[in-house]
Motif scaffolding. Structure first.
Motif, PDB file in Angstrom:
ATOM      1  N   LEU A 128       6.976   4.268 -12.159  1.00 41.48           N
ATOM      2  CA  LEU A 128       7.861   3.938 -11.081  1.00 41.48           C
ATOM      3  C   LEU A 128       7.807   5.104 -10.211  1.00 41.48           C
ATOM      4  O   LEU A 128       8.040   5.197  -9.000  1.00 41.48           O
ATOM      5  CB  LEU A 128       9.247   3.456 -11.611  1.00 41.48           C
ATOM      6  CG  LEU A 128      10.422   3.089 -10.594  1.00 41.48           C
ATOM      7  CD1 LEU A 128       9.802   1.810  -9.772  1.00 41.48           C
ATOM      8  CD2 LEU A 128      11.694   2.690 -11.342  1.00 41.48           C
ATOM      9  N   SER A 129       8.121   6.315 -11.105  1.00 42.55           N
ATOM     10  CA  SER A 129       7.983   7.660 -10.259  1.00 42.55           C
ATOM     11  C   SER A 129       7.057   7.757  -9.355  1.00 42.55           C
ATOM     12  O   SER A 129       7.076   8.378  -8.152  1.00 42.55           O
ATOM     13  CB  SER A 129       8.511   8.650 -11.156  1.00 42.55           C
ATOM     14  OG  SER A 129       8.684   9.824 -10.772  1.00 42.55           O
ATOM     15  N   ASP A 130       5.867   7.689  -9.894  1.00 42.67           N
ATOM     16  CA  ASP A 130       4.516   7.788  -9.154  1.00 42.67           C
ATOM     17  C   ASP A 130       4.498   6.903  -7.950  1.00 42.67           C
ATOM     18  O   ASP A 130       4.127   7.282  -6.945  1.00 42.67           O
ATOM     19  CB  ASP A 130       3.437   7.579 -10.029  1.00 42.67           C
ATOM     20  CG  ASP A 130       3.193   8.763 -11.075  1.00 42.67           C
ATOM     21  OD1 ASP A 130       3.979   9.484 -11.178  1.00 42.67           O
ATOM     22  OD2 ASP A 130       2.284   8.355 -12.076  1.00 42.67           O
ATOM     23  N   THR A 131       4.852   5.646  -8.127  1.00 39.70           N
ATOM     24  CA  THR A 131       5.012   4.639  -7.121  1.00 39.70           C
ATOM     25  C   THR A 131       5.955   4.903  -6.000  1.00 39.70           C
ATOM     26  O   THR A 131       5.583   4.896  -4.760  1.00 39.70           O
ATOM     27  CB  THR A 131       5.306   3.326  -7.692  1.00 39.70           C
ATOM     28  OG1 THR A 131       4.362   2.842  -8.751  1.00 39.70           O
ATOM     29  CG2 THR A 131       5.414   2.152  -6.525  1.00 39.70           C
ATOM     30  N   LYS A 132       7.164   5.655  -6.402  1.00 37.85           N
ATOM     31  CA  LYS A 132       8.146   6.090  -5.329  1.00 37.85           C
ATOM     32  C   LYS A 132       7.613   7.178  -4.648  1.00 37.85           C
ATOM     33  O   LYS A 132       7.715   7.165  -3.196  1.00 37.85           O
ATOM     34  CB  LYS A 132       9.291   6.420  -6.156  1.00 37.85           C
ATOM     35  CG  LYS A 132      10.335   5.203  -6.588  1.00 37.85           C
ATOM     36  CD  LYS A 132      11.402   5.978  -7.350  1.00 37.85           C
ATOM     37  CE  LYS A 132      12.564   6.416  -6.607  1.00 37.85           C
ATOM     38  NZ  LYS A 132      13.675   6.622  -7.683  1.00 37.85           N
ATOM     39  N   LYS A 133       6.873   8.107  -5.360  1.00 43.01           N
ATOM     40  CA  LYS A 133       6.140   9.072  -4.538  1.00 43.01           C
ATOM     41  C   LYS A 133       5.066   8.653  -3.613  1.00 43.01           C
ATOM     42  O   LYS A 133       5.117   9.227  -2.327  1.00 43.01           O
ATOM     43  CB  LYS A 133       5.725  10.190  -5.334  1.00 43.01           C
ATOM     44  CG  LYS A 133       5.093  11.395  -4.542  1.00 43.01           C
ATOM     45  CD  LYS A 133       4.732  12.612  -5.685  1.00 43.01           C
ATOM     46  CE  LYS A 133       4.046  13.756  -4.918  1.00 43.01           C
ATOM     47  NZ  LYS A 133       3.809  13.825  -3.700  1.00 43.01           N
ATOM     48  N   VAL A 134       4.165   7.814  -3.954  1.00 46.17           N
ATOM     49  CA  VAL A 134       3.361   7.338  -3.066  1.00 46.17           C
ATOM     50  C   VAL A 134       4.036   6.524  -1.808  1.00 46.17           C
ATOM     51  O   VAL A 134       3.585   6.566  -0.760  1.00 46.17           O
ATOM     52  CB  VAL A 134       2.291   6.200  -3.878  1.00 46.17           C
ATOM     53  CG1 VAL A 134       1.512   5.403  -2.968  1.00 46.17           C
ATOM     54  CG2 VAL A 134       1.311   7.126  -4.942  1.00 46.17           C
ATOM     55  N   LEU A 135       5.073   5.654  -2.264  1.00 48.10           N
ATOM     56  CA  LEU A 135       5.818   5.062  -1.319  1.00 48.10           C
ATOM     57  C   LEU A 135       6.330   6.151  -0.211  1.00 48.10           C
ATOM     58  O   LEU A 135       6.450   5.753   0.996  1.00 48.10           O
ATOM     59  CB  LEU A 135       6.732   4.281  -1.575  1.00 48.10           C
ATOM     60  CG  LEU A 135       7.486   3.455  -0.701  1.00 48.10           C
ATOM     61  CD1 LEU A 135       6.560   2.347   0.024  1.00 48.10           C
ATOM     62  CD2 LEU A 135       8.466   2.372  -1.630  1.00 48.10           C
ATOM     63  N   SER A 136       6.967   7.130  -0.759  1.00 47.37           N
ATOM     64  CA  SER A 136       7.604   7.949   0.210  1.00 47.37           C
ATOM     65  C   SER A 136       6.330   8.654   0.933  1.00 47.37           C
ATOM     66  O   SER A 136       6.811   8.969   2.260  1.00 47.37           O
ATOM     67  CB  SER A 136       8.191   9.240  -0.655  1.00 47.37           C
ATOM     68  OG  SER A 136       8.523  10.189   0.114  1.00 47.37           O
ATOM     69  N   ASP A 137       5.232   9.230   0.404  1.00 44.01           N
ATOM     70  CA  ASP A 137       4.374   9.744   1.228  1.00 44.01           C
ATOM     71  C   ASP A 137       3.685   8.639   2.083  1.00 44.01           C
ATOM     72  O   ASP A 137       3.500   8.973   3.044  1.00 44.01           O
ATOM     73  CB  ASP A 137       3.064  10.205   0.390  1.00 44.01           C
ATOM     74  CG  ASP A 137       3.530  11.247  -0.693  1.00 44.01           C
ATOM     75  OD1 ASP A 137       4.464  12.010  -0.269  1.00 44.01           O
ATOM     76  OD2 ASP A 137       2.576  11.562  -1.707  1.00 44.01           O
ATOM     77  N   THR A 138       3.586   7.433   1.890  1.00 41.79           N
ATOM     78  CA  THR A 138       3.145   6.366   2.811  1.00 41.79           C
ATOM     79  C   THR A 138       4.077   6.201   4.211  1.00 41.79           C
ATOM     80  O   THR A 138       3.623   6.100   5.099  1.00 41.79           O
ATOM     81  CB  THR A 138       3.146   5.011   2.224  1.00 41.79           C
ATOM     82  OG1 THR A 138       2.169   5.170   0.945  1.00 41.79           O
ATOM     83  CG2 THR A 138       2.691   4.165   3.017  1.00 41.79           C
ATOM     84  N   ILE A 139       5.796   6.302   3.764  1.00 37.45           N
ATOM     85  CA  ILE A 139       6.524   6.167   4.811  1.00 37.45           C
ATOM     86  C   ILE A 139       6.372   7.473   5.627  1.00 37.45           C
ATOM     87  O   ILE A 139       6.355   7.118   6.788  1.00 37.45           O
ATOM     88  CB  ILE A 139       8.058   6.060   4.155  1.00 37.45           C
ATOM     89  CG1 ILE A 139       8.072   4.837   3.429  1.00 37.45           C
ATOM     90  CG2 ILE A 139       8.939   6.338   5.093  1.00 37.45           C
ATOM     91  CD1 ILE A 139       9.254   4.833   2.683  1.00 37.45           C
ATOM     92  N   LYS A 140       6.249   8.624   5.006  1.00 38.63           N
ATOM     93  CA  LYS A 140       6.041   9.927   5.903  1.00 38.63           C
ATOM     94  C   LYS A 140       4.562   9.901   6.887  1.00 38.63           C
ATOM     95  O   LYS A 140       4.857  10.049   7.945  1.00 38.63           O
ATOM     96  CB  LYS A 140       5.872  10.992   4.963  1.00 38.63           C
ATOM     97  CG  LYS A 140       7.169  11.419   4.499  1.00 38.63           C
ATOM     98  CD  LYS A 140       6.895  12.643   3.535  1.00 38.63           C
ATOM     99  CE  LYS A 140       8.178  13.100   2.922  1.00 38.63           C
ATOM    100  NZ  LYS A 140       8.041  14.192   1.784  1.00 38.63           N
ATOM    101  N   GLU A 141       3.586   9.322   6.154  1.00 30.63           N
ATOM    102  CA  GLU A 141       2.326   8.958   6.676  1.00 30.63           C
ATOM    103  C   GLU A 141       2.573   8.061   8.013  1.00 30.63           C
ATOM    104  O   GLU A 141       2.028   8.311   9.240  1.00 30.63           O
ATOM    105  CB  GLU A 141       1.281   8.628   5.954  1.00 30.63           C
ATOM    106  CG  GLU A 141      -0.036   8.500   6.473  1.00 30.63           C
ATOM    107  CD  GLU A 141      -1.095   8.091   5.421  1.00 30.63           C
ATOM    108  OE1 GLU A 141      -1.761   7.261   5.573  1.00 30.63           O
ATOM    109  OE2 GLU A 141      -0.991   8.882   4.200  1.00 30.63           O
ATOM    110  N   SER A 142       3.386   6.877   7.513  1.00 31.32           N
ATOM    111  CA  SER A 142       3.616   5.836   8.657  1.00 31.32           C
ATOM    112  C   SER A 142       4.202   6.671   9.906  1.00 31.32           C
ATOM    113  O   SER A 142       3.993   6.177  11.199  1.00 31.32           O
ATOM    114  CB  SER A 142       4.373   4.740   8.054  1.00 31.32           C
ATOM    115  OG  SER A 142       4.798   3.875   8.829  1.00 31.32           O
ATOM    116  N   ALA A 143       5.261   7.533   9.510  1.00 30.45           N
ATOM    117  CA  ALA A 143       6.229   7.912  10.479  1.00 30.45           C
ATOM    118  C   ALA A 143       5.104   9.035  11.544  1.00 30.45           C
ATOM    119  O   ALA A 143       5.158   8.866  12.599  1.00 30.45           O
ATOM    120  CB  ALA A 143       7.243   8.724  10.023  1.00 30.45           C
ATOM    121  N   THR A 144       4.114   9.739  10.890  1.00 26.65           N
ATOM    122  CA  THR A 144       3.474  10.294  11.615  1.00 26.65           C
ATOM    123  C   THR A 144       2.329   9.645  12.184  1.00 26.65           C
ATOM    124  O   THR A 144       2.157  10.242  13.329  1.00 26.65           O
ATOM    125  CB  THR A 144       2.802  11.434  10.574  1.00 26.65           C
ATOM    126  OG1 THR A 144       3.438  12.106   9.299  1.00 26.65           O
ATOM    127  CG2 THR A 144       1.556  12.331  11.193  1.00 26.65           C
TER     128      THR A 144
END
Length: 143
Positions: free
Chosen positions: A90-106
Motif C-alpha cells: 500500500l505504501s509503495d502504491t501510494k508512492k507510485v500514485l503520488s509520482d503519477t499525479i506529479k507526472e500527470s501535473a507535469t
C-alpha cells in the motif's frame, strides 16, 4: 384387670418377644452389611471408572485445545505477515500514485505550455502575414 404376678408374666413375655425380635434383627445385620458393603464397593468402582474417563476426556480436550491454539497462533502470525506485506504494498502504491499525479501535473503543464506556444506561433504567423502585407519600403521605416 391383671394381678401382679400375671402382669409380671405378661411383661416377661413381652420382653422375651422383644429380645427374640432383636436377635433376628441382629442376625440379619451381617447379611445387610455385606449387601450394603458390596453395593458401596460397586458404586465406588463405577465412580472411579467415571473419574478415570473424565480425566481422559479432560486430557484429550486439553491436548486438542493446545493444538487448536497452536494452529490459531500460526494463522495469526501468517496474518500479521500478510498484513505487514499489504501495508508495504500500500505504501509503495501510494508512492507510485503520488509520482503519477506529479507526472500527470507535469504533463498538463507541458500540454498547457505547448498550447501557449501554438497560440504564440499562430499570433506570430498572423503578425508576419500582416507585416508581409506592408510594402517593403514602408517596412524599413517601421523597423
Amino acid at each position: 384387670t391383671l394381678g401382679h404376678s400375671e402382669w409380671i408374666e405378661h411383661e416377661n413375655k413381652q420382653q422375651h418377644h422383644q429380645q427374640q425380635h432383636q436377635k433376628i434383627i441382629l442376625s440379619n445385620i451381617p447379611d445387610d452389611l455385606n449387601i450394603l458393603l458390596t453395593s458401596l464397593q460397586n458404586e465406588l468402582s463405577e465412580t472411579k471408572k467415571k473419574l478415570s474417563d473424565t480425566k481422559q476426556e479432560l486430557s484429550d480436550t486439553k491436548n486438542s485445545t493446545k493444538m487448536e491454539l497452536s494452529d490459531l497462533q500460526q494463522k495469526l502470525s501468517e496474518t500479521h505477515k500478510v498484513l505487514s506485506d499489504t501495508r508495504k504494498e500500500l505504501s509503495d502504491t501510494k508512492k507510485v500514485l503520488s509520482d503519477t499525479i506529479k507526472e500527470s501535473a507535469t504533463k498538463k503543464e507541458l500540454s498547457d505550455t505547448k498550447k501557449e506556444l501554438s497560440d504564440i506561433k499562430k499570433e506570430f504567423a498572423v503578425a508576419m502575414a500582416l507585416v508581409n502585407q506592408i510594402p517593403s519600403e514602408s517596412r524599413s521605416r517601421i523597423v
